[in-house]
Every structure is written in structure tokens, then in C-alpha cells.
Design a protein around this motif. Structure first.
Motif, PDB file in Angstrom:
ATOM      1  N   LEU A  16       0.834  -1.200   0.000  1.00  0.00           N
ATOM      2  CA  LEU A  16       0.000   0.000   0.000  1.00  0.00           C
ATOM      3  C   LEU A  16       0.875   1.259   0.000  1.00  0.00           C
ATOM      4  O   LEU A  16       0.613   2.223  -0.731  1.00  0.00           O
ATOM      5  CB  LEU A  16      -0.912  -0.020   1.234  1.00  0.00           C
ATOM      6  N   PRO A  60      -5.381   9.426   0.846  1.00  0.00           N
ATOM      7  CA  PRO A  60      -5.201   8.090   0.267  1.00  0.00           C
ATOM      8  C   PRO A  60      -5.606   8.070  -1.202  1.00  0.00           C
ATOM      9  O   PRO A  60      -6.472   8.844  -1.627  1.00  0.00           O
ATOM     10  CB  PRO A  60      -6.131   7.211   1.108  1.00  0.00           C
ATOM     11  N   ALA A  65      -7.834   2.075  -0.271  1.00  0.00           N
ATOM     12  CA  ALA A  65      -6.609   2.385   0.477  1.00  0.00           C
ATOM     13  C   ALA A  65      -6.959   3.032   1.812  1.00  0.00           C
ATOM     14  O   ALA A  65      -6.392   2.680   2.858  1.00  0.00           O
ATOM     15  CB  ALA A  65      -5.717   3.310  -0.354  1.00  0.00           C
TER      16      ALA A  65
END
Length: 196
Positions: A16, A60, A65
Motif C-alpha cells: 500500500l 489516500p 486504500a
């Protein structure tokens, strides 16, 4: 997209971070997250702001996310407060080398201690000696040797040191949140907790 709790591990958070163009260590931020939850009421919004700042982004990349980052905070808080004492630092697992795992533990301790360094001395002075000793041990781990060979001895040592950091984190949480969880009975005979 629903997030399976068990899938939220170091690799997922690392991926991520990479997707946001960052090589920042998830372990460092997890150490900060753990200490902040133990010491203060860290809101989901404040956590998202902190992660985005660390990643060098305004927000994000998408809703998935954001959901994963919020789940990270939620799971940490739930595990610190659970009577099962199930909190685990977010560090590389055994698919990574011992050196990478040691670096992850070091990063976690650095993040944890960075937050602790902001605590007023008069508050620290009121903490019991067992907690002070445990936190001093975590501070010592900030200087851990990370250039380690993949041996069973190093693996066992690293496991013990990680367990030490984990117990210190939970001791801090229980000190700041009396009765949540109610673990006095569990800790009574634990030499790690009751040593003088």
C-alpha cells in the motif's frame, strides 16, 4: 472491498505504501500508532492525516486504500484493548530474512519511542517501575543489531525481543486504561511483568 483481518499484515501495508510512492517503513508508523493509541485518543481522521503526511500525499489514493489504513488503526486499538492480549507489532514475518525482521523491530521501537519522548516527565514519573523498565528496554532495542545471519539462534533471540516489545506496549496501554482490558489476573504470575 472487504478486508480480512488476518490479511492486514506487513506485506499488505508495504504494498500500500509503495502504491503511494513511499518506501517509508510500516513498522515505524505502527510503533507510533501503538504508542499514540496507548497514550491518547487517536481519532481515525488524525491517523489518516499522519499516514498521508508520512507518505507525502494529501489523501489516500482511493477508498480501498483509506479503508485499509483505517482498518490498521482499528485492529491495533482492538487488539491492545482485548483481554486475549493479542496485539502484535507490525513487523516483517518469517517470509523475510532475519535481518529484515530485525530492521522491522528496530523501526517499530524507534516509532514507539518517538511518541514516548513527547510525554511529560511528571506523567512518566507516576508510572510503575515495571512499566518504566519495560519501556527502557524498548528504548534499548532502538539500537538493535540488524545485520544478522539466518540462524535458529538469531531467530529465537529476535522472537524473544519482539515479545518483550509487545509486552511493553500492552503494559503501557493497560497503565493508561485501567481495567481495559482486565488483565491483572493474567499478569500476576508473569515474570516479565512482575520482575523488580
Amino acid at each position: 472491498m472487504s478486508i480480512q483481518e488476518d490479511s492486514l499484515d506487513f506485506s499488505l501495508i508495504s504494498d500500500l505504501f509503495l502504491a503511494h510512492g513511499s518506501l517509508q517503513s510500516p513498522s515505524f508508523l505502527d510503533g507510533r500508532l501503538c504508542a499514540q493509541i496507548a497514550l491518547t485518543d487517536l481519532s481515525p481522521e488524525a491517523w489518516l492525516d499522519e499516514v498521508c503526511s508520512a507518505l507525502g500525499v494529501d489523501e489516500p489514493s482511493d477508498r480501498d486504500a483509506a479503508a485499509q489504513l483505517l482498518e490498521w488503526r482499528k485492529r491495533t486499538e482492538e487488539r491492545l484493548s482485548a483481554s486475549e492480549l493479542g496485539y502484535e507489532p507490525l513487523i516483517p514475518d518469517d517470509i523475510y530474512s532475519i535481518s529484515e525482521q530485525a530492521q522491522g523491530l528496530k523501526d517499530w521501537c524507534l516509532g514507539f519511542c518517538e511518541v514516548l519522548s513527547e510525554v511529560e516527565h511528571d506523567i512518566r514519573d507516576q508510572w510503575p517501575s515495571a512499566l518504566k523498565e519495560a519501556l527502557e528496554d524498548v528504548n534499548t532495542l532502538c539500537g538493535i543489531e540488524t545485520d544478522l545471519d539466518n540462524t535458529a539462534e538469531n531467530e529465537n533471540d529476535l522472537f524473544a525481543l519482539t515479545e518483550h516489545a509487545r509486552m511493553a506496549a500492552m503494559l503501557l496501554y493497560t497503565q493508561q486504561h485501567p481495567g481495559q482490558p482486565d488483565v491483572e489476573q493474567v499478569d500476576e504470575n508473569d515474570p516479565e511483568v512482575t520482575r523488580h
